[in-house]
Design a protein around this motif. Structure first.
Motif, PDB file in Angstrom:
ATOM      1  N   HIS A 156       0.819  -1.211   0.000  1.00 44.26           N
ATOM      2  CA  HIS A 156       0.000   0.000   0.000  1.00 44.26           C
ATOM      3  C   HIS A 156       0.856   1.267   0.000  1.00 44.26           C
ATOM      4  CE1 HIS A 156       0.953  -0.557   4.238  1.00 44.26           C
ATOM      5  NE2 HIS A 156       0.498   0.658   4.520  1.00 44.26           N
ATOM      6  N   LEU A 157       2.161   1.127   0.113  1.00 45.70           N
ATOM      7  CA  LEU A 157       3.072   2.267   0.006  1.00 45.70           C
ATOM      8  C   LEU A 157       3.874   2.216  -1.291  1.00 45.70           C
ATOM      9  CD1 LEU A 157       4.425   2.371   3.670  1.00 45.70           C
ATOM     10  CD2 LEU A 157       2.516   3.655   2.687  1.00 45.70           C
ATOM     11  N   ASP A 158       3.374   1.486  -2.269  1.00 50.27           N
ATOM     12  CA  ASP A 158       4.086   1.293  -3.532  1.00 50.27           C
ATOM     13  C   ASP A 158       3.836   2.482  -4.466  1.00 50.27           C
ATOM     14  OD1 ASP A 158       5.610   0.093  -5.507  1.00 50.27           O
ATOM     15  OD2 ASP A 158       3.914  -1.022  -6.330  1.00 50.27           O
ATOM     16  N   ARG A 159       4.426   3.607  -4.136  1.00 53.29           N
ATOM     17  CA  ARG A 159       4.338   4.830  -4.933  1.00 53.29           C
ATOM     18  C   ARG A 159       5.472   5.748  -4.504  1.00 53.29           C
ATOM     19  NH1 ARG A 159       2.018   9.042  -1.970  1.00 53.29           N
ATOM     20  NH2 ARG A 159       1.043   8.419   0.007  1.00 53.29           N
ATOM     21  N   THR A 160       5.610   6.859  -5.202  1.00 59.65           N
ATOM     22  CA  THR A 160       6.631   7.830  -4.821  1.00 59.65           C
ATOM     23  C   THR A 160       6.062   8.815  -3.798  1.00 59.65           C
ATOM     24  OG1 THR A 160       6.018   9.272  -6.673  1.00 59.65           O
ATOM     25  CG2 THR A 160       7.794   7.689  -7.044  1.00 59.65           C
ATOM     26  N   TYR A 201       3.784  -8.314 -12.780  1.00 60.97           N
ATOM     27  CA  TYR A 201       3.687  -9.438 -11.854  1.00 60.97           C
ATOM     28  C   TYR A 201       2.905  -9.098 -10.583  1.00 60.97           C
ATOM     29  CZ  TYR A 201       7.068 -11.960 -14.706  1.00 60.97           C
ATOM     30  OH  TYR A 201       7.690 -12.606 -15.739  1.00 60.97           O
ATOM     31  N   GLY A 202       2.264  -7.943 -10.539  1.00 58.99           N
ATOM     32  CA  GLY A 202       1.466  -7.587  -9.380  1.00 58.99           C
ATOM     33  C   GLY A 202       2.281  -7.373  -8.122  1.00 58.99           C
ATOM     34  N   GLY A 203       3.568  -7.009  -8.266  1.00 62.02           N
ATOM     35  CA  GLY A 203       4.442  -6.826  -7.111  1.00 62.02           C
ATOM     36  C   GLY A 203       4.695  -5.366  -6.820  1.00 62.02           C
ATOM     37  N   THR A 204       5.702  -5.110  -5.998  1.00 60.77           N
ATOM     38  CA  THR A 204       6.059  -3.746  -5.626  1.00 60.77           C
ATOM     39  C   THR A 204       7.358  -3.341  -6.312  1.00 60.77           C
ATOM     40  OG1 THR A 204       7.332  -4.430  -3.678  1.00 60.77           O
ATOM     41  CG2 THR A 204       4.966  -4.037  -3.383  1.00 60.77           C
ATOM     42  N   LEU A 205       7.489  -2.029  -6.533  1.00 61.22           N
ATOM     43  CA  LEU A 205       8.688  -1.516  -7.182  1.00 61.22           C
ATOM     44  C   LEU A 205       9.928  -1.776  -6.335  1.00 61.22           C
ATOM     45  CD1 LEU A 205      10.072   0.155  -9.392  1.00 61.22           C
ATOM     46  CD2 LEU A 205       9.436   2.212  -8.113  1.00 61.22           C
ATOM     47  N   VAL A 206       9.802  -1.664  -5.027  1.00 60.24           N
ATOM     48  CA  VAL A 206      10.959  -1.851  -4.147  1.00 60.24           C
ATOM     49  C   VAL A 206      11.499  -3.271  -4.267  1.00 60.24           C
ATOM     50  CG1 VAL A 206      11.676  -1.946  -1.732  1.00 60.24           C
ATOM     51  CG2 VAL A 206      10.286  -0.044  -2.542  1.00 60.24           C
ATOM     52  N   ASP A 207      10.617  -4.266  -4.355  1.00 58.48           N
ATOM     53  CA  ASP A 207      11.078  -5.642  -4.504  1.00 58.48           C
ATOM     54  C   ASP A 207      11.858  -5.829  -5.799  1.00 58.48           C
ATOM     55  OD1 ASP A 207      10.119  -6.579  -2.107  1.00 58.48           O
ATOM     56  OD2 ASP A 207       8.182  -7.195  -2.916  1.00 58.48           O
ATOM     57  N   VAL A 208      11.409  -5.207  -6.875  1.00 55.61           N
ATOM     58  CA  VAL A 208      12.123  -5.331  -8.149  1.00 55.61           C
ATOM     59  C   VAL A 208      13.454  -4.581  -8.087  1.00 55.61           C
ATOM     60  CG1 VAL A 208      11.973  -4.991 -10.635  1.00 55.61           C
ATOM     61  CG2 VAL A 208       9.923  -5.541  -9.350  1.00 55.61           C
ATOM     62  N   LEU A 209      13.473  -3.422  -7.437  1.00 55.52           N
ATOM     63  CA  LEU A 209      14.731  -2.679  -7.325  1.00 55.52           C
ATOM     64  C   LEU A 209      15.778  -3.465  -6.556  1.00 55.52           C
ATOM     65  CD1 LEU A 209      13.505   0.977  -6.629  1.00 55.52           C
ATOM     66  CD2 LEU A 209      14.456   0.043  -8.745  1.00 55.52           C
ATOM     67  N   ILE A 268      -4.544  -8.142  -8.156  1.00 55.20           N
ATOM     68  CA  ILE A 268      -3.730  -8.793  -7.121  1.00 55.20           C
ATOM     69  C   ILE A 268      -2.943  -7.755  -6.327  1.00 55.20           C
ATOM     70  CG2 ILE A 268      -1.665 -10.220  -6.848  1.00 55.20           C
ATOM     71  CD1 ILE A 268      -2.823 -12.103  -8.925  1.00 55.20           C
ATOM     72  N   HIS A 269      -2.421  -6.760  -7.018  1.00 53.94           N
ATOM     73  CA  HIS A 269      -1.689  -5.694  -6.325  1.00 53.94           C
ATOM     74  C   HIS A 269      -2.599  -4.952  -5.354  1.00 53.94           C
ATOM     75  CE1 HIS A 269       0.261  -1.766  -5.780  1.00 53.94           C
ATOM     76  NE2 HIS A 269       1.405  -2.383  -6.029  1.00 53.94           N
ATOM     77  N   ALA A 270      -3.829  -4.661  -5.784  1.00 52.45           N
ATOM     78  CA  ALA A 270      -4.766  -3.940  -4.914  1.00 52.45           C
ATOM     79  C   ALA A 270      -5.148  -4.786  -3.702  1.00 52.45           C
ATOM     80  CB  ALA A 270      -6.005  -3.541  -5.712  1.00 52.45           C
ATOM     81  N   ALA A 271      -5.379  -6.085  -3.916  1.00 49.32           N
ATOM     82  CA  ALA A 271      -5.730  -6.962  -2.790  1.00 49.32           C
ATOM     83  C   ALA A 271      -4.570  -7.074  -1.807  1.00 49.32           C
ATOM     84  CB  ALA A 271      -6.133  -8.332  -3.311  1.00 49.32           C
ATOM     85  N   SER A 272      -3.342  -7.165  -2.323  1.00 47.71           N
ATOM     86  CA  SER A 272      -2.169  -7.232  -1.441  1.00 47.71           C
ATOM     87  C   SER A 272      -1.994  -5.936  -0.663  1.00 47.71           C
ATOM     88  CB  SER A 272      -0.912  -7.521  -2.265  1.00 47.71           C
ATOM     89  OG  SER A 272      -1.009  -8.765  -2.933  1.00 47.71           O
ATOM     90  N   ALA A 273      -2.291  -4.807  -1.312  1.00 50.62           N
ATOM     91  CA  ALA A 273      -2.180  -3.519  -0.629  1.00 50.62           C
ATOM     92  C   ALA A 273      -3.165  -3.431   0.534  1.00 50.62           C
ATOM     93  CB  ALA A 273      -2.416  -2.385  -1.626  1.00 50.62           C
ATOM     94  N   ARG A 274      -4.370  -3.917   0.332  1.00 47.55           N
ATOM     95  CA  ARG A 274      -5.351  -3.878   1.417  1.00 47.55           C
ATOM     96  C   ARG A 274      -4.947  -4.810   2.557  1.00 47.55           C
ATOM     97  NH1 ARG A 274      -8.814  -3.091  -3.158  1.00 47.55           N
ATOM     98  NH2 ARG A 274      -9.059  -5.328  -3.503  1.00 47.55           N
ATOM     99  N   ARG A 275      -4.330  -5.964   2.228  1.00 50.09           N
ATOM    100  CA  ARG A 275      -3.847  -6.867   3.278  1.00 50.09           C
ATOM    101  C   ARG A 275      -2.759  -6.188   4.110  1.00 50.09           C
ATOM    102  NH1 ARG A 275      -1.349 -11.109   3.184  1.00 50.09           N
ATOM    103  NH2 ARG A 275      -2.509 -12.395   4.657  1.00 50.09           N
TER     104      ARG A 275
END
Length: 698
Positions: free
Chosen positions: A59-63, A136-144, A672-679
């Motif tokens: 849910h913090l996957d933004r700048t 892949y419905g993931g976060t930018l930080v994980d890819v970085l 999937i990204h939205a559902a993970s963000a809510r979790r």
């Protein structure tokens, strides 16, 4: 002694501890920092920095916007590493953009520190990692974390080297054996985007061909990224590239390098000093400047699939890069995956293959034999578990002075045991783990069976189904096979390759080389014969890709055998009527890949469909499925239990599959990204694993 003016030490007044107030250093530091921030002034130009904060919460996957202090105006460049205060803590981050204004209504915090002014997160790399995270419905930080190596300050302070000179165009006449091969290299030379699926001929010096393609791109002033499965392939391709381009023009990126060496090479690529990159999985993100060619060798190898979230695959990442950069992609190998066949059938890529006369001239002779072969004619063949035709092929190869390759699906001695009477799998009485025979001896007696999980020996086995005390081998490992072959071929050296003892190469002398799939060493002059044993252990796996993976492993081994005109033989222990065996006999992996793709279209599996796997506790999986907003083509399969099932039919872990049409793949990833963000926002305690397009579905 004391002077009259100075009172004795014991007469000095003692300070009262009750009146002394302790100093709160943390509070004082915060107060000082607040005072400094109050005195800071924003930078005169583009004072707002949009920063990717290194916090792996969906849910913090933004700048987030921060002010750039005036003193950091020159050093806080786009792409550099910084430290910022987030939720009261100092965390790392990357500047993704500098801007004049912000949409944030409240007062912006200031950047605390510029860790390094090196722009490691270039705009191209930022766009790529963002695209991979979205796919892949993931976060930018994980890819970085997958794309950027750890910083090494001393290496950054080293003066940059000179850019490598543009090399001359290489000789590419060897590509004329392949249809559309010269056309593909011509497009590379003219810096035109061209995508191809190359099926290498058996016995082909494929590292040299890939090096030639990279040299063509480099001669046109473009960069190239070549990704291979493991360090043995990397060494061969790197040596071939250095032979054409020189050591200063090629960088080898591999996870086994030390922090300093890895970061030094990565920086040389980032700064444009090196145009050709060769590496394993992590090299798919190599920031090569002005790329013209991306290559993945043997894309069916599961090593190309990243085991960390969001689990990207090398082939898909390089496809994204080629499309965005308007560069060329080459998917290469001896075999062909269903995903590569999908690229060909969709028209996105062209097939680069040899004609049938050229294939027949290069391929060995392949002979299939069933499992119930006749060994009565030769007692030595019976002792080695070989059919007579395989025993004769090995004998002829050794007599001709060539080594023999023996591929065994399992390592170890006897890795699987079963009841000798009723064939019930043998399990440990302590933990229910599988029993195996470790091999070797103790006190002059063979070691007893032992559990592969807890290691406890089993000296008094009794089958729980029939009560028999006899055991039989379910599958024989490479060490036991080497022992049997040593007795069948006395005086012939027997070498093993697999697990912790993988050989890179063997001399072209008579020897038996027993190996597990993927550990085949290169033989000087090629092998005289290859024996592919226990085929049922590969084909009988409960895996959607069992046939495709078996053919890939067989063709990798068979490609090391001399041509049929030079006496090369391949003996495969499987029925001739199987499609995978026919594909090997005719050396036609494209035909088999077409069958695989057609079956997956009919069954609704990738790559014909996009699919997501959701694993976790039953409650966690059910909660995610309830919260998932599926597109109109969405369908849920399961959930099904994983592991042990209790008396009520429940398991500690479950898995559900969600599939959609390919046109709705982005919508599935976003859902999937939205559902993970809510979790994450609800701080759900139960962990869950979500993977798009997983390799294993069964």
């Amino acid at each position: 002694m004391t002077s009259p003016e100075t009172p004795p030490l014991w007469d000095l007044p003692v300070p009262s501890r009750a009146r002394t107030k302790p100093v709160d250093k943390a509070k004082a530091a915060k107060a000082a920092a607040a005072e400094r921030r109050g005195q800071l002034k924003p930078a005169p130009e583009n004072p707002v920095a949009r920063i990717v904060v290194d916090i792996p919460l969906t849910h913090l996957d933004r700048t987030f916007d921060y002010h750039v202090p005036e003193k950091f105006h020159e050093t806080a460049v786009v792409g550099c590493r910084v430290r910022v205060r987030f939720a009261g803590q100092l965390v790392d981050g990357y500047i993704a953009e500098r801007a004049e204004t912000t949409s944030h209504e409240k007062k912006l915090a200031f950047i605390e520190r510029v860790t390094s002014s090196e722009p490691v997160l270039t705009p191209a790399l930022y766009a790529l990692t963002r695209s991979v995270a979205d796919r892949y419905g993931g976060t930018l930080v994980d890819v970085l974390r997958l794309a950027l190596p750890p910083r090494h300050g001393k290496v950054e302070s080293e003066p940059p080297g000179e850019p490598a000179p543009v090399p001359p165009a290489p000789d590419v006449s060897a590509w004329s054996r392949y249809q559309r091969g010269p056309a593909f290299l011509e497009a590379l030379a003219e810096s035109k985007p061209a995508n191809a699926v190359w099926q290498a001929l058996p016995g082909e010096d494929w590292p040299a061909r890939l090096a030639e393609a990279a040299a063509v791109a480099a001669a046109a002033g473009k960069g190239a990224v070549l990704v291979v499965p493991d360090h043995r392939d990397l060494k061969r391709v790197h040596e071939a590239c250095v032979g054409l381009l020189g050591d200063e023009s090629v960088a080898a990126l591999i996870a086994g390098l030390g922090p300093a060496a890895r970061y030094r090479r990565w920086l040389s690529v980032l700064r444009g000093q090196v145009k050709v990159v060769v590496g394993t999985r992590a090299a798919m993100f190599a920031p090569v400047a002005d790329p013209g060619l991306f290559v993945v060798w043997d894309d069916g190898d599961d090593i190309h699939s990243e085991p960390h979230a969001p689990y990207p695959h090398v082939r898909d990442v390089l496809m994204d890069r080629a499309h965005t950069a308007k560069a060329s992609l080459l998917v290469a190998g001896f075999a062909r995956t269903a995903e590569a066949q999908f690229l060909v059938e969709s028209g996105w890529a062209q097939a680069v293959v040899a004609d049938r006369p050229g294939l027949r001239a290069a391929a060995p002779r392949v002979t299939p034999v069933g499992e119930d072969f006749d060994v009565a004619r030769d007692e030595a063949a019976k002792a080695a578990r070989l059919p007579s035709v395989a025993f004769e092929a090995a004998r002829q190869s050794l007599a001709a002075g060539a080594p023999v390759l023996v591929q065994v699906p399992r390592r170890g001695y006897v890795p699987g045991l079963a009841c000798g009477q009723c064939r019930t799998p043998a399990h440990c009485r302590r933990c229910a783990g599988p029993l195996s025979l470790p091999g070797g001896s103790e006190g002059g007696m063979p070691k007893p069976p032992a559990c592969r999980w807890c290691g406890v020996p089993e000296t008094g086995f009794r089958c729980p189904a029939c009560g028999s005390a006899r055991l039989r081998a379910v599958v024989v490992g490479s060490k036991r096979t080497a022992e049997e072959l040593g007795r069948a071929f006395p005086g012939v050296p027997v070498r093993t390759s697999g697990a912790q003892e993988v050989l890179e190469s063997v001399p072209g002398k008579p020897a038996l080389v027993v190996c597990t799939p993927g550990a085949e060493p290169v033989a000087e002059g090629g092998y005289g014969a290859a024996l592919l044993l226990d085929a049922w252990a590969l084909l009988g796996r409960q895996d959607l890709r069992a046939g495709e993976e078996t053919l890939r492993r067989w063709m990798t081994a068979a490609s090391m055998v001399r041509p049929a005109s030079a006496g090369g033989r391949v003996i495969v222990g499987a029925e001739a009527g199987l499609a995978v065996v026919q594909a090997l006999v005719r050396w036609d992996p494209a035909w088999h890949a077409g069958l695989e793709l057609a079956e997956r279209r009919e069954l609704g599996f990738p790559p014909a469909m996009r699919m997501a796997s959701i694993e976790g506790t039953p409650d966690a999986v059910a909660a995610v499925l309830d919260d998932l907003a599926l597109p109109e083509s969405g369908e849920i399969l399961g959930p099904v239990p994983l592991g042990e099932i209790d008396e009520e039919g429940r398991s500690d872990r479950e898995r559900a599959l969600v599939r959609v049409a390919r046109v709705h793949g982005k919508a599935l990833a976003a859902s999937i990204h939205a559902a993970s963000a809510r979790r994450d926002a609800r701080k759900e305690p139960e962990p869950i694993r979500i993977q798009l397009d997983p390799l294993a579905l069964i």
